[in-house]
Design a protein around this motif. Structure first.
Motif, short mmCIF file in Angstrom:
data_model
loop_
_atom_site.label_atom_id
_atom_site.label_comp_id
_atom_site.label_asym_id
_atom_site.label_seq_id
_atom_site.Cartn_x
_atom_site.Cartn_y
_atom_site.Cartn_z
N VAL A 16 0.87 -1.18 0.00
CA VAL A 16 0.00 0.00 0.00
C VAL A 16 0.91 1.23 0.00
O VAL A 16 1.66 1.45 0.95
N LYS A 17 0.85 2.00 -1.07
CA LYS A 17 1.75 3.13 -1.22
C LYS A 17 1.19 4.38 -0.57
O LYS A 17 0.02 4.73 -0.74
N GLY A 18 2.05 5.07 0.20
CA GLY A 18 1.67 6.32 0.83
C GLY A 18 2.44 7.48 0.23
O GLY A 18 3.22 7.32 -0.72
N ALA A 19 2.23 8.67 0.78
CA ALA A 19 2.86 9.87 0.23
C ALA A 19 4.37 9.84 0.41
O ALA A 19 5.12 10.22 -0.50
N LYS A 20 4.84 9.37 1.55
CA LYS A 20 6.27 9.43 1.86
C LYS A 20 6.90 8.07 2.09
O LYS A 20 8.10 7.89 1.93
N ARG A 21 6.07 7.11 2.49
CA ARG A 21 6.54 5.74 2.67
C ARG A 21 5.36 4.81 2.44
O ARG A 21 4.22 5.25 2.28
N SER A 22 5.64 3.52 2.42
CA SER A 22 4.59 2.54 2.10
C SER A 22 4.57 1.43 3.13
O SER A 22 5.39 1.40 4.05
N THR A 23 3.62 0.51 2.95
CA THR A 23 3.54 -0.65 3.83
C THR A 23 3.33 -1.90 2.99
O THR A 23 2.87 -1.85 1.85
N ILE A 24 3.68 -3.04 3.58
CA ILE A 24 3.23 -4.33 3.08
C ILE A 24 2.33 -4.91 4.15
O ILE A 24 2.74 -5.09 5.29
N CYS A 25 1.09 -5.19 3.78
CA CYS A 25 0.13 -5.76 4.71
C CYS A 25 0.08 -7.27 4.48
O CYS A 25 -0.33 -7.73 3.42
N ASP A 26 0.54 -8.01 5.48
CA ASP A 26 0.51 -9.47 5.42
C ASP A 26 -0.81 -9.93 6.05
O ASP A 26 -0.95 -9.97 7.27
N LYS A 300 -6.23 9.20 1.53
CA LYS A 300 -5.88 8.52 0.28
C LYS A 300 -4.38 8.49 0.05
O LYS A 300 -3.88 7.71 -0.78
N ASP A 301 -3.63 9.32 0.78
CA ASP A 301 -2.17 9.35 0.67
C ASP A 301 -1.49 8.67 1.86
O ASP A 301 -0.28 8.76 2.01
N TYR A 333 2.35 12.99 5.18
CA TYR A 333 3.36 13.74 4.44
C TYR A 333 4.62 13.98 5.28
O TYR A 333 5.66 14.35 4.74
N THR A 334 4.51 13.79 6.60
CA THR A 334 5.67 13.92 7.50
C THR A 334 5.90 12.65 8.31
O THR A 334 6.93 12.51 8.97
N ASN A 335 4.93 11.72 8.27
CA ASN A 335 4.95 10.47 9.04
C ASN A 335 5.01 10.73 10.55
O ASN A 335 5.60 9.96 11.31
N GLU A 336 4.33 11.80 10.99
CA GLU A 336 4.32 12.15 12.40
C GLU A 336 2.91 12.00 12.98
O GLU A 336 1.92 12.32 12.32
#
Length: 358
Positions: A16-26, A300-301, A333-336
């Motif tokens: 799942v792609k985000g604005a600044k980083r992404s995840t893998i959902c297992d 959505k981001d 956008y800042t991951n905070e």
């Protein structure tokens, strides 16, 4: 490392792609891993290609980084290599539910005069499976036990019951109550003497939360927190296709008004004069069901959007149904993570909801 065989993600491992980083959902192991957006791009765009091909695509400028990425993917068992990728289709992300309503929130206080058992019978007819009972006044544990006994005797379709209620002396040891009642999913006890958490006592059900927090009414709803993230196939696929909070939901407020959620203003009728089914058939009742995270501003981001809940009762712009949940302090956008109630941009909205920053 295999350079000439094509790689495939295990179908339950979804980036799942985000604005600044992404995840893998297992979705099989119920885990989520943070990954760089560059790796997410490889997984999304180039699945089915060999590592050597991918290196060429990037003009061999990042070969060592790509090797590190694939070592990480193999170590976490997110991928495998094959010469026949066509034999391994992606997992379907379709979501279906035969129930008209699959979950409900029922609010009660000392002035509530509607027949709770009649509501339970109506939910049973709609094939509802999950309910949350929220009591804002002091009640005895015996009242909850009577409800559970009623559902058991009626062989109800309701399979899980979450209870939110204020603390009293009879609620000190709830472990036995949880274990003896198979439908009882959780207790959240507010106005407690301390903050404690008891992990699930039976498979994934049966947790107990004691909190010092005071809960006076339905404005308590809608908090977005990483503590509420859930990683599994049913919730992930529902989020991809529908609203992760209001889809197939009905709410009854303390006065018996029938709503999408008891915390929302819009009422479609009252249980004293109309049935749930009559209100469900009104044109606008289901308008929020399709407001999914991929459509919601900022959400959505967000890399966590499909393992997160949602709220349409309290949103940053009350005039925009696609506005971000008000009680979310995360910035993709800042991951905070920050306290949502201290956001100066939200002060007027907080006041309009009479939340007073809480």
């Amino acid at each position: 490392m295999v350079q000439n065989k094509t790689f495939k993600l295990f179908s339950n491992c979804i980036p799942v792609k985000g604005a600044k980083r992404s995840t893998i959902c297992d979705l099989q192991r119920n885990e989520v891993k943070l990954i760089p957006n560059d790796l997410a791009e490889i997984l999304i765009k180039y699945e089915g290609k060999a590592i050597g091909e991918i290196k060429v695509i990037y003009q061999n400028k990042y070969d060592s980084i790509i090797d590190e990425y694939f070592e990480f993917l193999l170590e976490n068992e997110f991928i495998f290599f094959t010469n026949q990728p066509e034999l391994f289709p992606k997992m379907s992300l379709d979501w279906e539910d035969p129930s008209v309503i699959n979950n409900a929130i029922i609010d009660r206080d000392s002035n509530s005069n509607y027949d709770l058992y009649n509501i339970l019978d109506q939910l049973d007819e709609l094939n509802c499976r999950h309910i949350e009972l929220r009591y804002f006044n002091s009640i005895e544990l015996t009242e909850i036990l009577d409800i559970l006994k009623y559902l058991e005797n009626a062989q109800s379709t309701i399979i899980s019951v979450d209870v939110t209620m204020p603390y009293n002396e009879s609620l000190r040891n709830l472990n036995d109550v949880i274990i003896k009642n198979k439908r009882l999913a959780s207790f959240k006890i507010f106005n407690s003497l301390e903050d404690t958490f008891t992990p699930p006592l039976k498979e994934n059900m049966g947790f107990i939360i004691y909190t010092k927090k005071q809960i006076k009414n339905s404005s308590c709803c809608g908090l977005i927190s990483k503590d509420f993230f859930v990683v599994n196939t049913p919730l992930f696929t529902e989020s991809v296709n529908h609203n992760s909070c209001l889809n197939h939901k009905v709410g009854i407020d303390v006065d018996g008004n029938i709503k999408n959620c008891p915390s929302m203003k819009k009422s479609f009728g009252n249980v004293l004069s109309q049935t749930l089914e009559e209100c469900l058939n009104k044109k606008t009742f289901k308008k929020y069901w399709k407001v999914k995270k991929d459509n919601i501003n900022i959400c959505k981001d967000c890399e966590f959007r499909h393992i997160c809940t949602d709220c349409r009762a309290f949103i940053e712009d009350p005039n925009d149904i696609y506005s971000k949940p008000l009680k979310c302090g995360y910035n993709p956008y800042t991951n905070e993570w920050k306290d949502w109630s201290t956001n100066k941009l939200n002060i007027k909205t907080i006041q309009s909801y009479h939340l007073d920053g809480k």
